[in-house]
Scaffold this active site. Sequence first.
Site, PDB file in Angstrom:
ATOM      1  N   ARG A 223     -99.370  64.499 -18.146  1.00  0.00           N
ATOM      2  CA  ARG A 223     -97.976  64.804 -18.453  1.00  0.00           C
ATOM      3  C   ARG A 223     -97.553  63.894 -19.586  1.00  0.00           C
ATOM      4  O   ARG A 223     -98.237  62.915 -19.908  1.00  0.00           O
ATOM      5  CB  ARG A 223     -97.077  64.590 -17.233  1.00  0.00           C
ATOM      6  CG  ARG A 223     -96.972  63.167 -16.759  1.00  0.00           C
ATOM      7  CD  ARG A 223     -96.069  63.058 -15.535  1.00  0.00           C
ATOM      8  NE  ARG A 223     -94.672  63.258 -15.859  1.00  0.00           N
ATOM      9  CZ  ARG A 223     -93.811  62.270 -16.129  1.00  0.00           C
ATOM     10  NH1 ARG A 223     -94.208  61.023 -16.127  1.00  0.00           N
ATOM     11  NH2 ARG A 223     -92.552  62.541 -16.398  1.00  0.00           N
ATOM     12  N   TYR A 316     -80.842  54.661 -18.857  1.00  0.00           N
ATOM     13  CA  TYR A 316     -82.173  54.196 -18.423  1.00  0.00           C
ATOM     14  C   TYR A 316     -83.121  54.048 -19.600  1.00  0.00           C
ATOM     15  O   TYR A 316     -83.929  53.125 -19.658  1.00  0.00           O
ATOM     16  CB  TYR A 316     -82.749  55.159 -17.374  1.00  0.00           C
ATOM     17  CG  TYR A 316     -84.152  54.833 -16.976  1.00  0.00           C
ATOM     18  CD1 TYR A 316     -85.206  55.692 -17.290  1.00  0.00           C
ATOM     19  CD2 TYR A 316     -84.458  53.650 -16.295  1.00  0.00           C
ATOM     20  CE1 TYR A 316     -86.496  55.394 -16.926  1.00  0.00           C
ATOM     21  CE2 TYR A 316     -85.756  53.342 -15.942  1.00  0.00           C
ATOM     22  CZ  TYR A 316     -86.768  54.224 -16.251  1.00  0.00           C
ATOM     23  OH  TYR A 316     -88.054  53.933 -15.889  1.00  0.00           O
TER      24      TYR A 316
END
Lengths: 335, 170, 317
Positions: A223, A316
């Site tokens: 991924r 984040y």
Amino acid sequence: MSFAFSTGTFRDDYGFRNSAEGIARFPFPFTEERYMYSVNVEPHVPGPKGSAFEHPFDIDEHYLAEMAERDLVLRRDPLRCQSMPHMIQAEWDLVELVMTALARDYPQWFHLARRGDDWHWTNRPMAIDQRFTFGDAASLPCPPLEYIGRQVQGDFTLLDQREDNLWLDAGILTSQGKWSLDFDLGMNFIEWHAPVPLAHGLGVFERALKFLLALRLDGPVRRLNWSICVNPRLDTSLESYPEWGPEHFAVTPETVGHMLQLRVELQSLYRLPRSNAVAFSIRCYLISLDELRTNPAWAARFAAVLRDLHPDLLRYKALAPYRDMIIDRLTRDLT
Amino acid sequence: MSLTPRPGTLHLIVAEAGDGLASALALLDTAGDGFRAAARLLHTGEAPAGPAVTVSMPDEAALVRSLTPALARARMGTRLYLAGGAGFVARLTALALDHGFDHGMIETDVRSHGTRRVQCVHCKHVIEDVTGTVVTCDHCGLRLGVRDLYSRRLQAHLGVCILDRPAVAS
Amino acid sequence: MTGAIPVRIGSIVQEAPLVKRFRLEPLDGRLPDFSGGAHVVVTMLDGARGRRNAYSLVNPPGDPDRYEIAVRRVADGRGGSIFLHDRVRVGDILTVTPPANLFPLDWRARRHLLIAGGIGITPFVAMTAQLAALGAAFELHYAMRSPLAGAFADRLQQLHGDAVHLYAGSHGERLPIARLIADQLLGTHLYVCGPARLIDEVRATAHAAGWPDAHVHAERFDSARPGAPFTARLARSGRRIAIETDESLLEALEREGVAIDSLCRGGACGRCVTSVAACDGTIEHADHYLSAADKASGRLILPCVSRVRGDGLVLDL
């Protein structure tokens, strides 16, 4: 593919640059105009020729530069490579996995001859010629994980599978994004993902864990993960934050084009045969905004993703201070 | 998190004087006769009043000297219960792990009055009794922000340096 | 099937009255290595009938040039073991899945205590080989019906000497489970494989003695039992399928070309868990994976081992 290995640096003068070919094969992660967390794994099967996905372990123009950087980081901080005693079998599994892949996929650079446990490994770019006994750590100049980690791009963690969980019990991390191997060593999958926002409520990690526990020997997966980075600094560990952290304050509309990097992690996961552990490769690719702009479609897509990004993700990924600057730089002169 | 009795062949209960000892006594009180018959309570500070049979040690060093042979002899089926301040529990956990125990065999009741142990991620020093979310590392001097991320291996929370924005932007 | 490896039967050896060992050789290339406790799923084609059963690998791991499985002949099963015992010949071609391991060794263990009952010995044959090669401390306790019935008993004793303890039921010898569990080095891990009765007793004894559950590992060798035929409807396609007496629901679905992921084929790993859209009949759960609540809800089924009484099953497929 023919090219010269680059001599870029990932600190101090930050001499790192991508060649035109390096830009073209950059694993641009955005397939849609919006981005949200998902498990988004796909089988790690051979991708298009010349792409970063063509081979399971990608060696590119930055190979020697990255290996020199890794050596530098390890000499200054040996705790960046650690392995709990029970992971020794997994370390050997990784040696086999990487050596056989590199020798098969880049025969011009790597060669492996094995007769039983007598192995002979050649790494031409690094001028390494090593005979050793597979399974006998004394026959290598350093522990197996460190030995192979110093010869392949990307960080690695080795995850012990037990109690229906994966445990971060070994790793070599010199280019990680804002975490510490020494602190996280020994944690399980759910524990070490604790800092990631949003995903916990959606059950993303429970599903991801279930999926990885079922990882099969013949079915590696991959991924892409992305973030931004100030300067082509590979070592963005927590340990060295005092070194690279202050550089963030120097980002201005004038400097953002060459300082700000899109950092993409190609993550791939492999089931290991003898230890039954999971090997996790985290391979970083960097591209500056100005290099990215040479592909107008990519520039427009990245700007669109940033416009729409969920505030929690913005926070984040530490993007909030730069978002407008980046969008401006990406979309300037683009119709 | 108060201590609960587990099935076991031998229960080693180790407590620090004060809240830790109180927690250990509460455990013995609520457990059954079978548990008590297989339990040994070792602690610092004075022996408590009451029916419980305990071994009291003047200080932690003496406690460790007394406990070590029992840890070395322990077989599978031994359970360890630790009660006291965060530093006490961390040191005794490390001692037990050195002797072949793992976390699944150890119950803890940390009485820390809101304080935390913090590892400075930069120099690896562990700072004891930290209140609040900011602390200066007493080894390297960096000012650290204390994060909620906790390492069971290190028995400490994560401390990462806080950078100050320069007074004049470059 | 992805990853299926064609293999040739290289030899068939009678290990014990009811147990045959099959040597499976690759047609070309190397076989993937594996860890002790791993299994492969063997696909057998019996005319039009396809059967798939999981069998532990018994040959030593480490650059294997073959896979070896040991199969106990079960007279009243679905017929897979009968097929292998009675119909398969040297030279025949079968396919196997790459190895997967649901019963791995715990590498943190300071010592490994292995307890086997009957055909439950098979995963330990490979595990003891791997442990011995690594110089790891272990002991094996193997209960067999009689000395003759104990497949691999002689070989294990030759290879591992004092580490192997044999108990023949016919001689009145019993596994001293309580004694074994009461006195083990701190850091020992315990592994048990055999009849359900044995597994339950070992688990319960270890738990009561204070062993953490993470130190006790078990592998059940269940496989689907035959049962009364029934039918099922697939909610999304509307198709109706008939499940015969001697095939599992999973095998019937596979026969009909419905792809379901599976791994252990024995109701333990949960990989094949399927949603039930509706059920007029009674689901007979034969697995060890679903929680009591899940079983009671009637919304999930493990098709590898469970069946339904009555014809009202509708699967969300």
